[in-house]
Motif scaffolding. Structure first.
Motif, PDB file in Angstrom:
ATOM      1  N   ASP A 121       0.805  -1.151  -0.092  1.00 37.49           N
ATOM      2  CA  ASP A 121       0.070  -0.010   0.152  1.00 37.49           C
ATOM      3  C   ASP A 121       0.735   1.345  -0.100  1.00 37.49           C
ATOM      4  OD1 ASP A 121       0.905  -0.581   2.575  1.00 37.49           O
ATOM      5  OD2 ASP A 121      -0.674   0.835   3.352  1.00 37.49           O
ATOM      6  N   ALA A 122       2.207   1.190   0.290  1.00 32.06           N
ATOM      7  CA  ALA A 122       2.999   2.277   0.375  1.00 32.06           C
ATOM      8  C   ALA A 122       3.153   2.977  -1.048  1.00 32.06           C
ATOM      9  CB  ALA A 122       4.370   1.978   0.945  1.00 32.06           C
ATOM     10  N   ARG A 123       2.796   2.294  -2.117  1.00 30.08           N
ATOM     11  CA  ARG A 123       2.873   2.858  -3.341  1.00 30.08           C
ATOM     12  C   ARG A 123       1.779   3.847  -3.769  1.00 30.08           C
ATOM     13  NH1 ARG A 123       2.028  -2.443  -5.012  1.00 30.08           N
ATOM     14  NH2 ARG A 123       3.993  -2.548  -6.043  1.00 30.08           N
ATOM     15  N   THR A 124       0.729   3.740  -2.935  1.00 25.89           N
ATOM     16  CA  THR A 124      -0.269   4.622  -2.941  1.00 25.89           C
ATOM     17  C   THR A 124      -0.391   5.888  -2.021  1.00 25.89           C
ATOM     18  OG1 THR A 124      -1.907   3.599  -1.673  1.00 25.89           O
ATOM     19  CG2 THR A 124      -1.722   2.759  -3.867  1.00 25.89           C
ATOM     20  N   TRP A 125       0.724   5.829  -1.237  1.00 28.48           N
ATOM     21  CA  TRP A 125       0.881   7.039  -0.209  1.00 28.48           C
ATOM     22  C   TRP A 125       0.994   8.080  -1.093  1.00 28.48           C
ATOM     23  CZ3 TRP A 125       4.467   5.079   4.512  1.00 28.48           C
ATOM     24  CH2 TRP A 125       3.911   4.141   5.093  1.00 28.48           C
ATOM     25  N   ARG A 126       0.669   9.266  -0.381  1.00 28.09           N
ATOM     26  CA  ARG A 126       0.932  10.653  -0.859  1.00 28.09           C
ATOM     27  C   ARG A 126       2.477  11.092  -0.420  1.00 28.09           C
ATOM     28  NH1 ARG A 126      -4.930  13.560  -0.801  1.00 28.09           N
ATOM     29  NH2 ARG A 126      -6.025  12.285  -2.140  1.00 28.09           N
ATOM     30  N   TRP A 127       3.425  10.648  -0.981  1.00 29.57           N
ATOM     31  CA  TRP A 127       4.646  10.871  -0.152  1.00 29.57           C
ATOM     32  C   TRP A 127       4.978  12.528  -0.908  1.00 29.57           C
ATOM     33  CZ3 TRP A 127       7.782   7.690   2.122  1.00 29.57           C
ATOM     34  CH2 TRP A 127       7.579   6.130   2.047  1.00 29.57           C
ATOM     35  N   GLU A 128       5.557  12.798   0.325  1.00 29.92           N
ATOM     36  CA  GLU A 128       6.106  14.395   0.102  1.00 29.92           C
ATOM     37  C   GLU A 128       7.636  14.421   0.693  1.00 29.92           C
ATOM     38  OE1 GLU A 128       3.854  17.805   1.177  1.00 29.92           O
ATOM     39  OE2 GLU A 128       2.015  16.228   1.421  1.00 29.92           O
ATOM     40  N   VAL A 129       8.366  14.955  -0.071  1.00 28.38           N
ATOM     41  CA  VAL A 129       9.964  14.996   0.445  1.00 28.38           C
ATOM     42  C   VAL A 129      10.221  16.553   0.155  1.00 28.38           C
ATOM     43  CG1 VAL A 129      12.201  14.232  -0.058  1.00 28.38           C
ATOM     44  CG2 VAL A 129      10.192  12.740  -0.734  1.00 28.38           C
ATOM     45  N   ASN A 130      10.738  17.269   1.453  1.00 25.97           N
ATOM     46  CA  ASN A 130      11.136  18.528   1.267  1.00 25.97           C
ATOM     47  C   ASN A 130      12.482  18.707   2.092  1.00 25.97           C
ATOM     48  OD1 ASN A 130       8.527  20.343  -0.265  1.00 25.97           O
ATOM     49  ND2 ASN A 130       7.640  18.790   1.476  1.00 25.97           N
ATOM     50  N   VAL A 131      13.025  19.879   1.696  1.00 26.04           N
ATOM     51  CA  VAL A 131      14.204  20.301   2.415  1.00 26.04           C
ATOM     52  C   VAL A 131      14.079  21.496   2.986  1.00 26.04           C
ATOM     53  CG1 VAL A 131      16.550  20.602   2.074  1.00 26.04           C
ATOM     54  CG2 VAL A 131      15.578  18.975   0.629  1.00 26.04           C
ATOM     55  N   ALA A 132      14.467  21.437   4.401  1.00 28.43           N
ATOM     56  CA  ALA A 132      14.534  22.731   5.198  1.00 28.43           C
ATOM     57  C   ALA A 132      16.001  23.151   5.297  1.00 28.43           C
ATOM     58  CB  ALA A 132      14.174  22.376   6.557  1.00 28.43           C
ATOM     59  N   ASP A 133      16.113  24.661   4.811  1.00 32.17           N
ATOM     60  CA  ASP A 133      17.601  25.436   5.106  1.00 32.17           C
ATOM     61  C   ASP A 133      17.764  25.612   6.329  1.00 32.17           C
ATOM     62  OD1 ASP A 133      19.755  26.600   4.588  1.00 32.17           O
ATOM     63  OD2 ASP A 133      18.800  28.245   3.522  1.00 32.17           O
ATOM     64  N   SER A 134      18.389  24.590   7.117  1.00 32.63           N
ATOM     65  CA  SER A 134      18.635  24.968   8.545  1.00 32.63           C
ATOM     66  C   SER A 134      19.982  23.934   8.662  1.00 32.63           C
ATOM     67  CB  SER A 134      17.532  23.921   9.464  1.00 32.63           C
ATOM     68  OG  SER A 134      18.028  23.922  10.780  1.00 32.63           O
ATOM     69  N   PRO A 135      20.664  24.618   9.901  1.00 35.67           N
ATOM     70  CA  PRO A 135      21.891  23.817  10.109  1.00 35.67           C
ATOM     71  C   PRO A 135      21.990  22.784  11.152  1.00 35.67           C
ATOM     72  CG  PRO A 135      21.506  25.898  11.593  1.00 35.67           C
ATOM     73  CD  PRO A 135      20.546  25.824  10.451  1.00 35.67           C
ATOM     74  N   GLU A 136      20.659  22.345  11.431  1.00 37.48           N
ATOM     75  CA  GLU A 136      20.712  21.279  12.153  1.00 37.48           C
ATOM     76  C   GLU A 136      20.908  19.941  11.364  1.00 37.48           C
ATOM     77  OE1 GLU A 136      16.876  21.015  14.430  1.00 37.48           O
ATOM     78  OE2 GLU A 136      16.185  22.793  13.696  1.00 37.48           O
ATOM     79  N   LEU A 137      21.384  18.989  12.181  1.00 35.88           N
ATOM     80  CA  LEU A 137      21.603  17.692  11.695  1.00 35.88           C
ATOM     81  C   LEU A 137      20.400  16.762  12.022  1.00 35.88           C
ATOM     82  CD1 LEU A 137      25.304  17.051  13.112  1.00 35.88           C
ATOM     83  CD2 LEU A 137      24.549  18.174  11.041  1.00 35.88           C
ATOM     84  N   ASN A 138      19.563  16.865  11.106  1.00 31.47           N
ATOM     85  CA  ASN A 138      18.100  15.954  11.259  1.00 31.47           C
ATOM     86  C   ASN A 138      17.498  15.846   9.936  1.00 31.47           C
ATOM     87  OD1 ASN A 138      16.434  14.964  13.036  1.00 31.47           O
ATOM     88  ND2 ASN A 138      15.351  17.200  13.648  1.00 31.47           N
ATOM     89  N   ALA A 139      16.634  14.531  10.227  1.00 32.36           N
ATOM     90  CA  ALA A 139      15.820  14.398   9.155  1.00 32.36           C
ATOM     91  C   ALA A 139      14.719  13.612   9.790  1.00 32.36           C
ATOM     92  CB  ALA A 139      16.468  13.559   8.117  1.00 32.36           C
ATOM     93  N   TYR A 140      13.535  13.585   9.337  1.00 34.61           N
ATOM     94  CA  TYR A 140      12.519  12.785   9.648  1.00 34.61           C
ATOM     95  C   TYR A 140      11.284  12.355   8.616  1.00 34.61           C
ATOM     96  CZ  TYR A 140       9.489  17.094   9.679  1.00 34.61           C
ATOM     97  OH  TYR A 140       8.891  17.983   9.670  1.00 34.61           O
ATOM     98  N   ALA A 141      10.523  11.190   8.920  1.00 37.44           N
ATOM     99  CA  ALA A 141       9.607  10.692   7.890  1.00 37.44           C
ATOM    100  C   ALA A 141       8.317  10.512   8.865  1.00 37.44           C
ATOM    101  CB  ALA A 141       9.782   9.741   7.245  1.00 37.44           C
ATOM    102  N   MET A 142       7.256  11.126   8.740  1.00 39.79           N
ATOM    103  CA  MET A 142       5.846  11.101   9.268  1.00 39.79           C
ATOM    104  C   MET A 142       5.104   9.981   8.696  1.00 39.79           C
ATOM    105  SD  MET A 142       4.632  14.783  10.525  1.00 39.79           S
ATOM    106  CE  MET A 142       5.649  15.804  11.606  1.00 39.79           C
TER     107      MET A 142
END
Length: 269
Positions: free
Chosen positions: A92-113
């Motif tokens: 079912d993941a092929r039908t998810w409404r995937w969104e991928v964005n990049v935040a201009d921030s110095p933080e060493l971070n990433a996440y997926a909800m």
């Protein structure tokens, strides 16, 4: 009083539909743990979408959303190759409404909800000089959390705790507060650590995703070493929410031979 509490607790379990579920297929890495859920996937995905939209809006309002076209394109290229492999773990993941964005921030971070809402912070890439393979290791790890619905599992645990307190409060004549699921979803994605079990699952699923996508699994070791090497005081934000130690590297090293044939096959395509 005790029989009333027992009755209300039993009613809570019946009403919320507590269930043990298998959120993903096991894959080559063999993740088979069942998870106890009180909330539905739909509830959590809706809450996550709302929280993610709020975060995207906040970053956009400061002019720091996807403002480096080359970096954004690079992140999305890596992410899309990984997304193409997610049906191995859940069709079912092929039908998810995937969104991928990049935040201009110095933080060493990433996440997926939940539901495939991904955010990568530019500082993670630029400060650590990540290769595409290393970037795939990070994004694959975060996507694995979404595939395994770890946020739903954590939210269910929090919901059970709050509802338990609400039951006690109701018996004491107090009002029952409502949980803001969107706020909780954001909190879990940005600040709350996962359990060691969840982290281990995300590590090995992410390892398989990157291998199937044609990214060298050995990069999972180098990226974790890079992040651990930055540690000063509490270390980078990414590690504060993703505990890492020598045992993590040992487990990854042990799993790499299992996924290396997948990587080699992907490279031949």
């Amino acid at each position: 009083m005790s029989w009333k509490l027992s009755f209300m607790a039993a009613t809570l379990v019946a009403v919320t539909g507590c269930a043990e579920v298998s959120t993903t297929q096991s894959g080559a890495v063999g993740v088979e743990r069942k998870q106890t859920m009180l909330l539905s996937s739909q509830e959590v995905e809706q809450a996550s979408a709302k929280s993610y939209a709020q975060e995207v809006s906040k970053v956009r309002s400061t002019g720091k959303l996807n403002n480096n076209a080359a970096l954004t394109a690079r992140v999305r290229t890596v992410a899309n190759r990984l997304i193409a492999q997610t049906p191995v773990f859940r069709p079912d993941a092929r039908t998810w409404r995937w969104e991928v964005n990049v935040a201009d921030s110095p933080e060493l971070n990433a996440y997926a909800m939940a539901g495939g809402k991904v955010m990568v912070y530019s500082g993670l890439i630029t400060k650590l000089s990540l290769t595409d393979d290393e970037l795939a290791a990070v994004i694959g790890h975060e996507m694995a959390h979404a595939l395994r619905e770890h946020s739903r599992e954590q939210m269910s645990q929090a919901y059970a705790q709050q509802m338990g307190l609400s039951v006690v409060g109701a018996l004491a004549g107090l009002g029952q507060g409502a949980m803001d699921l969107a706020s909780l979803a954001g909190d879990l994605a940005l600040t709350k650590p996962k359990s060691r079990t969840m982290e281990s699952e995300a590590d090995v699923i992410g390892l398989e995703l990157m291998a199937r996508a044609g990214y060298n699994p050995n990069a999972a070791l180098s990226v974790w070493r890079k992040m651990m090497a930055t540690g000063n005081g509490n270390g980078p934000e990414f590690l504060s929410t993703h505990p890492s130690d020598s045992s993590r590297l040992q487990e990854l090293s042990a799993r790499i031979p299992r996924v290396m044939p997948l990587y080699e096959a992907a490279r031949r395509r």
